[in-house]
Design a protein around this motif. Structure first.
Motif, PDB file in Angstrom:
ATOM      1  N   LEU A 119       0.850  -1.057   0.014  1.00 31.49           N
ATOM      2  CA  LEU A 119       0.017  -0.081   0.043  1.00 31.49           C
ATOM      3  C   LEU A 119       0.910   1.241   0.019  1.00 31.49           C
ATOM      4  O   LEU A 119       1.646   1.529   1.066  1.00 31.49           O
ATOM      5  N   LYS A 120       0.942   2.109  -0.900  1.00 34.33           N
ATOM      6  CA  LYS A 120       1.584   3.326  -1.124  1.00 34.33           C
ATOM      7  C   LYS A 120       3.063   3.085  -1.082  1.00 34.33           C
ATOM      8  O   LYS A 120       3.949   3.778  -0.482  1.00 34.33           O
ATOM      9  N   GLY A 121       3.477   1.917  -1.630  1.00 35.67           N
ATOM     10  CA  GLY A 121       4.852   1.585  -1.639  1.00 35.67           C
ATOM     11  C   GLY A 121       5.429   1.002  -0.397  1.00 35.67           C
ATOM     12  O   GLY A 121       6.841   0.807  -0.132  1.00 35.67           O
ATOM     13  N   HIS A 122       4.622   0.578   0.631  1.00 37.28           N
ATOM     14  CA  HIS A 122       4.987  -0.116   1.885  1.00 37.28           C
ATOM     15  C   HIS A 122       4.397  -1.376   1.857  1.00 37.28           C
ATOM     16  O   HIS A 122       2.995  -1.680   1.662  1.00 37.28           O
ATOM     17  N   PRO A 123       5.105  -2.372   2.571  1.00 40.60           N
ATOM     18  CA  PRO A 123       4.635  -4.111   2.668  1.00 40.60           C
ATOM     19  C   PRO A 123       3.706  -3.738   3.875  1.00 40.60           C
ATOM     20  O   PRO A 123       4.208  -3.197   4.994  1.00 40.60           O
ATOM     21  N   CYS A 124       2.342  -4.081   4.123  1.00 42.37           N
ATOM     22  CA  CYS A 124       1.413  -3.938   4.881  1.00 42.37           C
ATOM     23  C   CYS A 124       0.456  -5.208   5.254  1.00 42.37           C
ATOM     24  O   CYS A 124       0.561  -6.250   4.311  1.00 42.37           O
ATOM     25  N   LYS A 125       0.339  -5.709   6.417  1.00 42.02           N
ATOM     26  CA  LYS A 125      -0.596  -6.646   6.586  1.00 42.02           C
ATOM     27  C   LYS A 125      -1.897  -5.938   6.542  1.00 42.02           C
ATOM     28  O   LYS A 125      -2.335  -4.952   7.167  1.00 42.02           O
ATOM     29  N   ILE A 126      -3.038  -6.639   5.962  1.00 42.25           N
ATOM     30  CA  ILE A 126      -4.353  -6.248   5.773  1.00 42.25           C
ATOM     31  C   ILE A 126      -4.906  -6.376   7.227  1.00 42.25           C
ATOM     32  O   ILE A 126      -5.055  -7.495   7.658  1.00 42.25           O
ATOM     33  N   VAL A 127      -5.642  -5.277   7.533  1.00 35.51           N
ATOM     34  CA  VAL A 127      -6.377  -5.471   8.842  1.00 35.51           C
ATOM     35  C   VAL A 127      -7.715  -5.152   8.819  1.00 35.51           C
ATOM     36  O   VAL A 127      -8.596  -5.579   9.569  1.00 35.51           O
ATOM     37  N   ASP A 128      -7.998  -4.600   7.520  1.00 32.91           N
ATOM     38  CA  ASP A 128      -9.507  -4.364   7.320  1.00 32.91           C
ATOM     39  C   ASP A 128      -9.787  -4.230   5.866  1.00 32.91           C
ATOM     40  O   ASP A 128      -8.898  -3.731   5.032  1.00 32.91           O
ATOM     41  N   MET A 129     -10.789  -4.979   5.104  1.00 32.39           N
ATOM     42  CA  MET A 129     -11.059  -4.901   3.782  1.00 32.39           C
ATOM     43  C   MET A 129     -12.635  -4.941   3.783  1.00 32.39           C
ATOM     44  O   MET A 129     -13.234  -5.678   4.268  1.00 32.39           O
ATOM     45  N   SER A 130     -12.759  -4.281   2.523  1.00 39.78           N
ATOM     46  CA  SER A 130     -14.347  -4.114   2.337  1.00 39.78           C
ATOM     47  C   SER A 130     -14.675  -3.914   0.716  1.00 39.78           C
ATOM     48  O   SER A 130     -13.694  -3.248  -0.076  1.00 39.78           O
ATOM     49  N   THR A 131     -15.546  -4.556   0.416  1.00 40.43           N
ATOM     50  CA  THR A 131     -15.748  -4.353  -1.330  1.00 40.43           C
ATOM     51  C   THR A 131     -17.103  -3.805  -1.443  1.00 40.43           C
ATOM     52  O   THR A 131     -18.184  -3.982  -0.818  1.00 40.43           O
ATOM     53  N   THR A 189       6.900  -0.701  10.518  1.00 44.40           N
ATOM     54  CA  THR A 189       6.847   0.681  11.370  1.00 44.40           C
ATOM     55  C   THR A 189       5.193   0.583  12.132  1.00 44.40           C
ATOM     56  O   THR A 189       5.178   1.255  13.143  1.00 44.40           O
ATOM     57  N   GLY A 190       4.254  -0.361  11.643  1.00 44.46           N
ATOM     58  CA  GLY A 190       2.997  -0.334  12.366  1.00 44.46           C
ATOM     59  C   GLY A 190       1.912   0.850  11.841  1.00 44.46           C
ATOM     60  O   GLY A 190       1.221   1.101  12.397  1.00 44.46           O
ATOM     61  N   LYS A 191       2.455   1.572  11.029  1.00 47.58           N
ATOM     62  CA  LYS A 191       1.921   2.829  10.445  1.00 47.58           C
ATOM     63  C   LYS A 191       0.888   2.529   9.615  1.00 47.58           C
ATOM     64  O   LYS A 191       0.871   1.405   8.892  1.00 47.58           O
ATOM     65  N   LYS A 192      -0.316   3.203   9.584  1.00 46.96           N
ATOM     66  CA  LYS A 192      -1.740   2.602   8.892  1.00 46.96           C
ATOM     67  C   LYS A 192      -1.781   3.235   7.568  1.00 46.96           C
ATOM     68  O   LYS A 192      -1.171   4.577   7.349  1.00 46.96           O
ATOM     69  N   TYR A 193      -2.174   2.490   6.684  1.00 49.24           N
ATOM     70  CA  TYR A 193      -2.268   3.032   5.046  1.00 49.24           C
ATOM     71  C   TYR A 193      -3.397   2.583   4.398  1.00 49.24           C
ATOM     72  O   TYR A 193      -3.951   1.268   4.804  1.00 49.24           O
ATOM     73  N   GLU A 194      -4.066   3.260   3.828  1.00 49.42           N
ATOM     74  CA  GLU A 194      -5.437   2.906   3.130  1.00 49.42           C
ATOM     75  C   GLU A 194      -5.204   2.987   1.565  1.00 49.42           C
ATOM     76  O   GLU A 194      -4.316   3.907   0.938  1.00 49.42           O
ATOM     77  N   ASP A 195      -6.067   2.263   0.743  1.00 50.56           N
ATOM     78  CA  ASP A 195      -6.152   2.267  -0.565  1.00 50.56           C
ATOM     79  C   ASP A 195      -7.375   1.646  -1.171  1.00 50.56           C
ATOM     80  O   ASP A 195      -7.982   0.892  -0.228  1.00 50.56           O
ATOM     81  N   ILE A 196      -7.898   2.513  -2.373  1.00 54.56           N
ATOM     82  CA  ILE A 196      -9.139   1.860  -2.941  1.00 54.56           C
ATOM     83  C   ILE A 196      -8.504   1.323  -4.320  1.00 54.56           C
ATOM     84  O   ILE A 196      -7.848   2.115  -5.039  1.00 54.56           O
ATOM     85  N   LEU A 206      -8.832  -1.159   1.171  1.00 53.34           N
ATOM     86  CA  LEU A 206      -8.173  -1.917   1.963  1.00 53.34           C
ATOM     87  C   LEU A 206      -7.624  -0.950   3.070  1.00 53.34           C
ATOM     88  O   LEU A 206      -7.143   0.063   2.766  1.00 53.34           O
ATOM     89  N   VAL A 207      -7.244  -1.570   4.244  1.00 51.35           N
ATOM     90  CA  VAL A 207      -6.572  -0.853   5.350  1.00 51.35           C
ATOM     91  C   VAL A 207      -5.563  -1.650   5.876  1.00 51.35           C
ATOM     92  O   VAL A 207      -5.955  -2.897   6.157  1.00 51.35           O
ATOM     93  N   GLY A 208      -4.377  -1.071   5.980  1.00 52.21           N
ATOM     94  CA  GLY A 208      -3.253  -2.170   6.236  1.00 52.21           C
ATOM     95  C   GLY A 208      -2.287  -1.278   7.200  1.00 52.21           C
ATOM     96  O   GLY A 208      -2.167  -0.237   7.199  1.00 52.21           O
ATOM     97  N   LEU A 209      -1.612  -2.215   7.988  1.00 49.62           N
ATOM     98  CA  LEU A 209      -0.415  -1.580   8.833  1.00 49.62           C
ATOM     99  C   LEU A 209       0.850  -2.191   8.399  1.00 49.62           C
ATOM    100  O   LEU A 209       1.299  -3.255   7.974  1.00 49.62           O
ATOM    101  N   ASP A 210       1.708  -1.250   8.194  1.00 46.96           N
ATOM    102  CA  ASP A 210       3.024  -1.200   7.618  1.00 46.96           C
ATOM    103  C   ASP A 210       3.688  -2.453   8.538  1.00 46.96           C
ATOM    104  O   ASP A 210       3.670  -2.526   9.737  1.00 46.96           O
TER     105      ASP A 210
END
Length: 153
Positions: free
Chosen positions: A32-44, A64-71, A57-61
């Motif tokens: 997500l935005k160039g960072h490897p993230c674990k998906i913590v929330d996802m909706s379609t 670093t644990g920083k939160k990233y989102e993408d559609i 998609l909502v993921g945590l790096d």
């Protein structure tokens, strides 16, 4: 013909691989935005008037644990990082770097002692002379100690 020079590529796997957005799952990994993230929330969302269903998609790096989102449209591909977990036995630390022993009895001294509580706990265990393992997470060319594990003898 004999004077032609061909560049050699590196062997081994790519840092990421493509996967359709609709095939991603919670607790999986994604870039997500160039960072490897674990998906913590996802909706379609449902298919709209103008085309594709979208995946939010909502993921945590993972480092670093920083939160990233993408559609992303559900039919499009997203990059998924190749994430590898490895356990190493801790031999000690010096100048902020850990001295580690892998399963093949090889040593390495290139991983930084993590900051914060995890680093303090590792220092304490080393100073007490405890035998223990650290979990190392590797993705997109980065490595980081993410946890401690008791040694099973």
């Amino acid at each position: 013909m004999a004077d032609e020079d061909f560049d050699q590529g590196e062997s081994g796997a790519s840092a990421t691989y493509p996967l359709q957005a609709s095939a991603l799952r919670k607790n999986g990994h994604v870039m997500l935005k160039g960072h490897p993230c674990k998906i913590v929330d996802m909706s379609t969302s449902k298919t709209g008037k103008h085309g594709h269903a979208k995946v939010h998609l909502v993921g945590l790096d993972i480092f670093t644990g920083k939160k990233y989102e993408d559609i992303c449209p559900s039919t499009h591909n997203m990059e998924v990082p190749n994430v590898k977990r490895t356990d190493f036995q801790v031999l000690g630390y010096n100048d902020g770097f850990l001295s580690l022993l892998d399963e093949q009895a090889g040593t390495r001294d290139d991983l930084k002692l993590p900051e914060g509580d995890l680093g303090k706990e590792i220092e304490k265990k080393v100073n007490n002379g405890d035998d223990f393992l650290v979990n190392v997470l590797e993705a997109i060319g980065e490595e980081q100690v993410i946890g401690i594990k008791q040694m099973v003898t």
